[in-house]
Design an enzyme around this catalytic site. Structure first.
Site, PDB file in Angstrom:
ATOM      1  CB  SER A 363      31.298  30.156 -20.860  1.00 14.06           C
ATOM      2  OG  SER A 363      29.912  30.309 -20.732  1.00 14.06           O
ATOM      3  CG  ASP A 421      30.412  31.607 -13.081  1.00 13.34           C
ATOM      4  OD1 ASP A 421      29.346  31.939 -13.627  1.00 13.34           O
ATOM      5  OD2 ASP A 421      31.426  31.265 -13.718  1.00 13.34           O
ATOM      6  CG  HIS A 467      30.406  33.462 -16.663  1.00 14.88           C
ATOM      7  ND1 HIS A 467      30.667  32.135 -16.373  1.00 14.88           N
ATOM      8  CD2 HIS A 467      30.199  33.513 -18.006  1.00 14.88           C
ATOM      9  CE1 HIS A 467      30.615  31.411 -17.478  1.00 14.88           C
ATOM     10  NE2 HIS A 467      30.341  32.219 -18.487  1.00 14.88           N
TER      11      HIS A 467
END
Length: 541
Positions: A363, A421, A467
């Site tokens: 991320s 995602d 995610h």
């Protein structure tokens, strides 16, 4: 003879076998009316037959044989004692407690069920079919749930081909189908990021000198802590009395640098690897920086967005990511300064050896990893090969930034993307930017996985699950290639996935975990599987 074999026996000439204690013959009676079995789909809507009816239709007989054959395979394992199941614990919710609780430890995104508020592509209502599992998955369930830690695939020597596994050639021919050696390397680097999350959330306010870091691979030794500082500050009116201090402070521990310190592992890999590991978003100010998605030059100075004096487009990146990378804190130096100093120190210490640098992040950490790779390639002329492994990373810069990384000749980027995602689809973490001449672009090769291919995740897994880093590692462990089934000999335990994404796991796994003594509602105990505990060096050491 199995049940399926008994069903498939010839029925043209019925044979009467008298019981041991024969009774006087009686007149045949009509068979009692029975409701169709809910276990056999072939009987749904089929007309009932009496004793005088001829043999069943071929379609119904085939369905019965297939169903009973499945029962044979399932019953090969000890049956589940449903009638003796333990009563639900008091701390579990009685109203179908499969929803993930709002927990700061899992991050803000995990607390959001975006599909409930905003219809998203591929999202639909959950049905009974979402809970279906094949007998093969059921029989594999015991192995996955009984494992207490992520079990890596057997190691083999990769020294002759380490450069191709590290990205030389853009991983051509290694991603689809996925090379088994590359899979193992990706899982190891992913577990390094899990260790960073665990180290931060276990003691978010701890100083570097007293922070404990548990690595899953004992051949690596952490050498330095890394901090990221936001240029923003939380206004006094936004602070709440009960808010933890680490959620609003400007500087936070974001990762670490580690080096392979085992001669045996160095020989197996063919080089000494330096790993730079960066976690994802965890604090309020980091979320605020994610939303600052305007493009700015890498030197931090504003420009009009046009080409530079030479006529070429200027490399630009997201303002928030650059802020976290370059800003200095009151007591810590910038992330940029710490990383560059440690890389130079390790290169000098192991001068003359074959080295590599692997920068891995999830991320936000994946976005920062690209900035680290760019600076290593441009500021260290004799830098070893650099590989970036990005798990669920957003776009970071414009096309000129992508070209700059490509022209360096030292940086190879592998983006691992889970279908659906949303973070991988946006410029920063903001859903949309106003239309501009300059646009964000992804960089590097892509390995695409999909939660729908997992035998234990619901096909309609929500955005938080898509995610989640552990979901990424679970899918990588089972990925063999596009359009191919989930790897039948996948070894990674699903216990941590159960504990972090319980609401997105099929109920068969949740129920079976409880029978095996695993509490899916308990916090994920990463320390049990990452038993290597060592103190990370202070930035001043």
């Amino acid at each position: 003879m199995t049940i399926a074999a008994a069903v498939s026996a010839p029925t043209t000439s019925p044979v009467h076998v008298a019981p041991r204690h024969a009774s006087p013959a009686v007149q045949p009676r009509a068979a009692p009316r029975r409701d169709p079995s809910p276990l056999n789909p072939a009987t749904q809507g089929a007309p009932l037959r009496t004793a005088g009816t001829s043999s069943p239709p071929p379609a119904a007989a085939d369905g019965a044989r297939a169903h009973l054959a499945n029962l044979d395979r399932v019953l090969g394992k000890p049956p589940r004692a449903a009638s003796h199941a333990a009563p639900p614990r008091q701390h579990e919710r009685q109203d179908g407690g499969d929803q993930e609780p709002l927990n700061v430890r899992h991050g803000l995104l995990n607390a959001l069920n975006l599909s409930f508020f905003v219809p998203m592509p591929g999202m639909r209502a959950r049905t009974a079919a979402d809970e279906h599992m094949s007998p093969r998955s059921l029989m594999h369930m015991q192995q996955l749930l009984s494992a207490d830690s992520p079990r890596a695939s057997p190691r083999c020597t990769i020294a002759p081909r380490w450069r191709s596994l590290h990205g030389e050639g853009g991983w051509e021919g290694l991603l689809d189908p996925l090379d088994s050696d590359l899979r193992r390397e990706l899982l190891r680097y992913g577990d390094f990021v899990q260790a960073a999350y665990q180290a931060f959330h276990s003691l978010p306010t701890a100083s570097a000198r007293h922070r404990g870091l548990m690595l899953p691979d004992r051949s690596y030794r952490p050498t330095r802590s890394l901090f990221a500082t936001s240029a923003l500050s939380m206004p006094p009116w936004a602070k709440r009395p009960n808010t933890p201090e680490w959620l609003t402070q400007q500087s936070n521990w974001v990762g670490y640098v580690a080096v392979c310190d085992s001669d045996r592992e160095v020989a197996r890999m063919g080089r000494r690897d330096i790993a730079i590991v960066l976690r994802g978003t965890a604090t309020c100010l980091e979320w605020a920086e994610n939303l600052r998605a305007s493009l700015v030059p890498l030197d931090g100075e504003s420009s009009d967005g046009g080409p530079d004096s030479s006529g070429a487009e200027e490399p630009k990146v997201a303002r928030g990511f650059l802020s976290l990378y370059k800003t200095e804190g009151e007591k810590v130096r910038s992330l940029s300064a710490e990383v560059m100093d440690e890389v130079r120190r390790l290169m000098d210490k192991y001068k003359g050896e074959e080295l590599s640098i692997t920068i891995v992040g999830h991320s936000l950490g994946a976005a920062l990893a690209l900035l680290v790779a760019d600076e290593v390639a441009t500021s260290i002329p004799d830098a070893p090969p650099v590989a970036v492994v990005s798990f669920g990373g957003p776009k970071v810069g414009n096309s000129a930034f992508v070209d700059r990384l490509s022209r360096s000749g030292k940086v190879n980027v592998l983006r691992i993307v889970n279908a659906g995602d949303v973070v991988t689809k946006v410029p920063g973490v903001a859903p949309r930017l106003p239309h501009k001449k300059e646009q964000y672009q992804h960089v590097g090769a892509e390995l695409r996985i999909d939660s729908k291919n997992s035998p234990c995740l619901r096909p309609d897994a929500g955005p938080a699950c898509r995610h989640d880093l552990e979901a990424y590692l679970h899918l990588i462990d089972g990925f063999t290639g596009t359009g191919r089934p989930f790897r039948h000999d996948a070894r990674r335990s699903v216990i941590r996935l159960l504990q972090m994404q319980r609401g997105n796991v099929k109920k068969e796994y949740v129920n079976r975990a409880r029978e095996l003594g695993v509490d899916p509602a308990a916090p994920a105990d990463v320390g049990r599987s990452m038993a290597y505990n060592c103190a990370v060096a202070s930035p001043s050491s």
